[in-house]
Write a protein that holds these residues in place. Structure first.
Motif, PDB file in Angstrom:
ATOM      1  N   GLU A 110      40.026  59.619  30.431  1.00 36.23           N
ATOM      2  CA  GLU A 110      38.799  59.510  29.630  1.00 36.23           C
ATOM      3  C   GLU A 110      38.094  58.201  29.988  1.00 36.23           C
ATOM      4  O   GLU A 110      38.734  57.223  30.366  1.00 36.23           O
ATOM      5  N   PRO A 111      36.783  58.157  29.877  1.00 33.74           N
ATOM      6  CA  PRO A 111      36.076  56.898  30.134  1.00 33.74           C
ATOM      7  C   PRO A 111      36.574  55.787  29.211  1.00 33.74           C
ATOM      8  O   PRO A 111      36.966  56.048  28.068  1.00 33.74           O
ATOM      9  N   ILE A 112      36.576  54.573  29.704  1.00 33.54           N
ATOM     10  CA  ILE A 112      36.921  53.425  28.872  1.00 33.54           C
ATOM     11  C   ILE A 112      35.782  53.243  27.872  1.00 33.54           C
ATOM     12  O   ILE A 112      34.622  53.121  28.253  1.00 33.54           O
ATOM     13  N   GLN A 113      36.118  53.247  26.610  1.00 35.07           N
ATOM     14  CA  GLN A 113      35.094  53.160  25.570  1.00 35.07           C
ATOM     15  C   GLN A 113      34.532  51.757  25.427  1.00 35.07           C
ATOM     16  O   GLN A 113      33.337  51.577  25.223  1.00 35.07           O
TER      17      GLN A 113
ATOM     18  N   LEU B 292      45.445  44.160  38.917  1.00 33.47           N
ATOM     19  CA  LEU B 292      45.474  44.947  40.147  1.00 33.47           C
ATOM     20  C   LEU B 292      44.048  45.217  40.626  1.00 33.47           C
ATOM     21  O   LEU B 292      43.746  45.070  41.810  1.00 33.47           O
ATOM     22  N   CYS B 293      43.171  45.569  39.720  1.00 35.09           N
ATOM     23  CA  CYS B 293      41.780  45.845  40.065  1.00 35.09           C
ATOM     24  C   CYS B 293      41.157  44.655  40.789  1.00 35.09           C
ATOM     25  O   CYS B 293      40.504  44.817  41.825  1.00 35.09           O
ATOM     26  N   GLU B 294      41.378  43.474  40.258  1.00 36.98           N
ATOM     27  CA  GLU B 294      40.809  42.274  40.860  1.00 36.98           C
ATOM     28  C   GLU B 294      41.312  42.081  42.289  1.00 36.98           C
ATOM     29  O   GLU B 294      40.543  41.812  43.209  1.00 36.98           O
ATOM     30  N   ARG B 295      42.616  42.255  42.475  1.00 29.93           N
ATOM     31  CA  ARG B 295      43.198  42.047  43.803  1.00 29.93           C
ATOM     32  C   ARG B 295      42.777  43.142  44.786  1.00 29.93           C
ATOM     33  O   ARG B 295      42.484  42.882  45.948  1.00 29.93           O
ATOM     34  N   VAL B 296      42.760  44.386  44.306  1.00 25.43           N
ATOM     35  CA  VAL B 296      42.356  45.495  45.163  1.00 25.43           C
ATOM     36  C   VAL B 296      40.895  45.346  45.571  1.00 25.43           C
ATOM     37  O   VAL B 296      40.535  45.591  46.728  1.00 25.43           O
ATOM     38  N   GLU B 297      40.059  44.948  44.647  1.00 24.79           N
ATOM     39  CA  GLU B 297      38.638  44.773  44.968  1.00 24.79           C
ATOM     40  C   GLU B 297      38.453  43.677  46.008  1.00 24.79           C
ATOM     41  O   GLU B 297      37.661  43.821  46.941  1.00 24.79           O
TER      42      GLU B 297
ATOM     43  N   PHE C 287      36.929  52.219  40.873  1.00 27.20           N
ATOM     44  CA  PHE C 287      37.048  51.027  40.029  1.00 27.20           C
ATOM     45  C   PHE C 287      37.110  51.393  38.549  1.00 27.20           C
ATOM     46  O   PHE C 287      37.655  50.645  37.748  1.00 27.20           O
ATOM     47  N   LEU C 288      36.604  52.556  38.198  1.00 29.33           N
ATOM     48  CA  LEU C 288      36.714  53.011  36.808  1.00 29.33           C
ATOM     49  C   LEU C 288      38.156  53.350  36.459  1.00 29.33           C
ATOM     50  O   LEU C 288      38.518  53.366  35.290  1.00 29.33           O
TER      51      LEU C 288
ATOM     52  N   ARG D 127      38.415  40.626  29.863  1.00 28.78           N
ATOM     53  CA  ARG D 127      38.899  40.537  31.261  1.00 28.78           C
ATOM     54  C   ARG D 127      38.318  41.672  32.098  1.00 28.78           C
ATOM     55  O   ARG D 127      37.873  41.461  33.222  1.00 28.78           O
ATOM     56  N   GLN D 128      38.322  42.895  31.557  1.00 26.57           N
ATOM     57  CA  GLN D 128      37.746  44.031  32.277  1.00 26.57           C
ATOM     58  C   GLN D 128      36.246  43.828  32.514  1.00 26.57           C
ATOM     59  O   GLN D 128      35.734  44.121  33.591  1.00 26.57           O
ATOM     60  N   ALA D 129      35.548  43.313  31.514  1.00 24.20           N
ATOM     61  CA  ALA D 129      34.101  43.083  31.638  1.00 24.20           C
ATOM     62  C   ALA D 129      33.804  42.042  32.711  1.00 24.20           C
ATOM     63  O   ALA D 129      32.857  42.192  33.498  1.00 24.20           O
ATOM     64  N   GLU D 130      34.625  40.993  32.774  1.00 21.49           N
ATOM     65  CA  GLU D 130      34.450  39.952  33.788  1.00 21.49           C
ATOM     66  C   GLU D 130      34.622  40.541  35.193  1.00 21.49           C
ATOM     67  O   GLU D 130      33.814  40.292  36.093  1.00 21.49           O
ATOM     68  N   ILE D 131      35.670  41.338  35.380  1.00 17.66           N
ATOM     69  CA  ILE D 131      35.940  41.936  36.688  1.00 17.66           C
ATOM     70  C   ILE D 131      34.851  42.950  37.041  1.00 17.66           C
ATOM     71  O   ILE D 131      34.356  42.987  38.164  1.00 17.66           O
ATOM     72  N   SER D 132      34.461  43.744  36.075  1.00 18.28           N
ATOM     73  CA  SER D 132      33.404  44.727  36.300  1.00 18.28           C
ATOM     74  C   SER D 132      32.098  44.055  36.718  1.00 18.28           C
ATOM     75  O   SER D 132      31.397  44.537  37.620  1.00 18.28           O
TER      76      SER D 132
END
Length: 195
Positions: free
Chosen positions: A4-7, A40-45, A31-32, A12-17
């Motif tokens: 489901e979409p992140i509501q 992990l998202c930060e490193r993968v990106e 990335f979603l 931290r997620q907002a900063e990375i996004s």
């Protein structure tokens, strides 16, 4: 998509996004999913940005390596997102269309032929022959060859994520592979369209 979409994004997620959006023009597709694990998202990106924008390989070969990995893993989202970029970088569309059909691409450029052979051997056989290694080393040098392996690893991880979480295809793009149905390979007994 299976999730489901992140509501509401955490700080931290907002900063990375925001960082992803600044570099890539938006936070979408894989990335979603990766945002569910912000570290992990930060490193993968960061790794993905290096592979796409900074690697020792020319852009044309970076995009080609992504498409070889996408086709190997049937990652239709990746293919759709990058096939036009590869053509803009100089890869012949006809060759990519043959690659999409799992035919011999017939690349005219020597470095494209070497990159394709190298990537195909390592992805399918998990090793490369001495001849292919020597050709890759001559074409790309030590750093380029290491970067090619890094790109293939990164793009393979991307493909596995897209397929596992069934990230929806772009609305304006058709499914690019004739032998893949939905998010999985067509089972041989259903290849003709009837069970």
């Amino acid at each position: 998509m299976r999730l489901e979409p992140i509501q509401e994004l955490s700080p931290r997620q907002a900063e990375i996004s925001a960082r992803i959006t600044a570099r890539r023009g938006g936070t979408r597709g894989p990335f979603l999913v990766w945002l569910r694990s912000p570290d992990l998202c930060e490193r993968v990106e960061e790794l993905g940005a290096y592979c796409r924008f900074e690697s020792a390989l020319p852009m044309r070969l970076r995009e080609l390596s992504l498409l070889v990995a996408a086709r190997h893993f049937d990652a239709q989202y990746s293919w759709n997102a990058h096939v036009d970029k590869a053509v803009e970088a100089g890869v012949q569309r006809e060759c990519l269309e043959r690659l999409a059909r799992r035919e011999e691409p017939g690349f005219e450029a020597d470095d494209e032929r070497v990159a394709h052979r190298f990537a195909t051997e390592v992805l399918e056989r998990h090793f490369v022959t001495d001849e292919t290694f020597a050709a890759g080393l001559a074409a790309f040098g030590e750093r380029g060859l290491v970067d090619l392996i890094g790109c293939l690893g990164n793009f393979s991880m991307l493909a596995m994520l897209l397929n596992t979480f069934q990230v929806d295809l772009q609305a304006n793009r058709p499914a690019p592979f004739p032998d893949v149905h939905g998010f999985g390979r067509v089972e041989p007994e259903f290849a003709g369209g009837t069970p």
